[in-house]
Design an enzyme around this catalytic site. Structure first.
Site, PDB file in Angstrom:
ATOM      1  CB  ILE A  31      -0.980   0.123   1.204  1.00  0.00           C
ATOM      2  CG1 ILE A  31      -0.356  -0.354   2.492  1.00  0.00           C
ATOM      3  CG2 ILE A  31      -2.314  -0.464   0.922  1.00  0.00           C
ATOM      4  CD1 ILE A  31      -1.082   0.224   3.700  1.00  0.00           C
ATOM      5  CG  HIS A  99       6.995  -8.902   4.372  1.00  0.00           C
ATOM      6  ND1 HIS A  99       6.995  -8.981   5.751  1.00  0.00           N
ATOM      7  CD2 HIS A  99       7.600  -7.729   4.062  1.00  0.00           C
ATOM      8  CE1 HIS A  99       7.565  -7.899   6.252  1.00  0.00           C
ATOM      9  NE2 HIS A  99       7.955  -7.120   5.252  1.00  0.00           N
TER      10      HIS A  99
HETATM   11  P1  AMP Z   1       8.920  -4.305   6.063  1.00  0.00           P
HETATM   12  O1  AMP Z   1       9.510  -2.953   6.399  1.00  0.00           O
HETATM   13  O2  AMP Z   1       9.860  -5.190   5.298  1.00  0.00           O
HETATM   14  O3  AMP Z   1       8.322  -4.992   7.291  1.00  0.00           O
HETATM   15  O4  AMP Z   1       7.761  -4.016   5.057  1.00  0.00           O
HETATM   16  C1  AMP Z   1       6.418  -3.900   5.407  1.00  0.00           C
HETATM   17  C2  AMP Z   1       5.696  -3.424   4.165  1.00  0.00           C
HETATM   18  O5  AMP Z   1       4.307  -3.688   4.338  1.00  0.00           O
HETATM   19  C3  AMP Z   1       5.845  -1.929   3.871  1.00  0.00           C
HETATM   20  O6  AMP Z   1       6.393  -1.756   2.572  1.00  0.00           O
HETATM   21  C4  AMP Z   1       4.405  -1.399   3.968  1.00  0.00           C
HETATM   22  O7  AMP Z   1       4.131  -0.397   3.029  1.00  0.00           O
HETATM   23  C5  AMP Z   1       3.588  -2.658   3.712  1.00  0.00           C
HETATM   24  N1  AMP Z   1       2.254  -2.676   4.296  1.00  0.00           N
HETATM   25  C6  AMP Z   1       1.907  -2.377   5.567  1.00  0.00           C
HETATM   26  N2  AMP Z   1       0.594  -2.556   5.758  1.00  0.00           N
HETATM   27  C7  AMP Z   1       0.086  -3.003   4.573  1.00  0.00           C
HETATM   28  C8  AMP Z   1      -1.222  -3.371   4.120  1.00  0.00           C
HETATM   29  N3  AMP Z   1      -2.278  -3.336   4.925  1.00  0.00           N
HETATM   30  N4  AMP Z   1      -1.356  -3.762   2.828  1.00  0.00           N
HETATM   31  C9  AMP Z   1      -0.292  -3.803   2.013  1.00  0.00           C
HETATM   32  N5  AMP Z   1       0.957  -3.479   2.379  1.00  0.00           N
HETATM   33  C10 AMP Z   1       1.153  -3.078   3.644  1.00  0.00           C
END
Ligand code: AMP
Ligand code: ZN
Length: 137
Positions: A31, A99
């Site tokens: 997002i 992820h």
């Molecule tokens: P990290 O810093 O590797 O934990 O990445 C987490 C990622 O999740 C970030 O790029 C956020 O933008 C993404 N994110 C957080 N909440 C959501 C959501 N509800 N839907 C899609 N992406 C998300």
């Protein structure tokens, strides 16, 4: 994991822009994307990081990563990708559910992933390789 935002996405308790799913994995648009098409691939079964995952889920996740890369290539034709996994808070992991980021890349997109910032002597590299190898089974 009741409080895990990605488990909530898996359970459809909160919405996501899903691009692919199968029994074991889910892929959805980030997002807050680094670039257009930035996608996350997760195992449906909660695991904080790769050391908590079984062989099956690791294989399934990376099979889905390949599917998504092929899909993004066909859909938006980037010049390349960064496949990134942040492991641990210090490495930038904010969401404690494994992820893999798939980040489409194009010349001049302004994204910078710096590497090569530390130097080790040949001897240090040799000793380190031996030490690490001893701990890999
Ligand atoms: P990290 O810093 O590797 O934990 O990445 C987490 C990622 O999740 C970030 O790029 C956020 O933008 C993404 N994110 C957080 N909440 C959501 C959501 N509800 N839907 C899609 N992406 C998300
Ligand atoms: Zn989770």
């Amino acid at each position: 994991m009741e409080d895990c935002i990605f488990c909530k996405i898996v359970n459809a308790d909160i919405p996501s822009f899903t691009v692919y799913q199968d029994n074991d994995t889910l892929a959805f648009l980030d997002i807050n994307p680094d670039t257009r098409g930035h996608t996350l691939v997760i195992p449906k079964k909660h695991a904080e990081n790769i050391t908590d995952m079984d062989d099956r889920d690791i294989a399934f996740v990376f099979r889905t990563v390949r599917k998504v890369v092929r899909g993004l290539q066909a859909a938006i034709e980037p010049e390349g990708f960064n496949l990134v996994v942040n492991h641990g808070e210090v490495a930038g992991q904010i969401i404690p559910h494994f992820h893999c980021h798939i980040i489409p890349r194009n010349t001049g997109d302004g994204i910078e992933y710096k590497s090569g910032g530390s130097t080790l002597s040949t001897q240090e590299l040799e000793e380190l390789a031996v030490k690490v190898a001893e701990h890999i089974h």
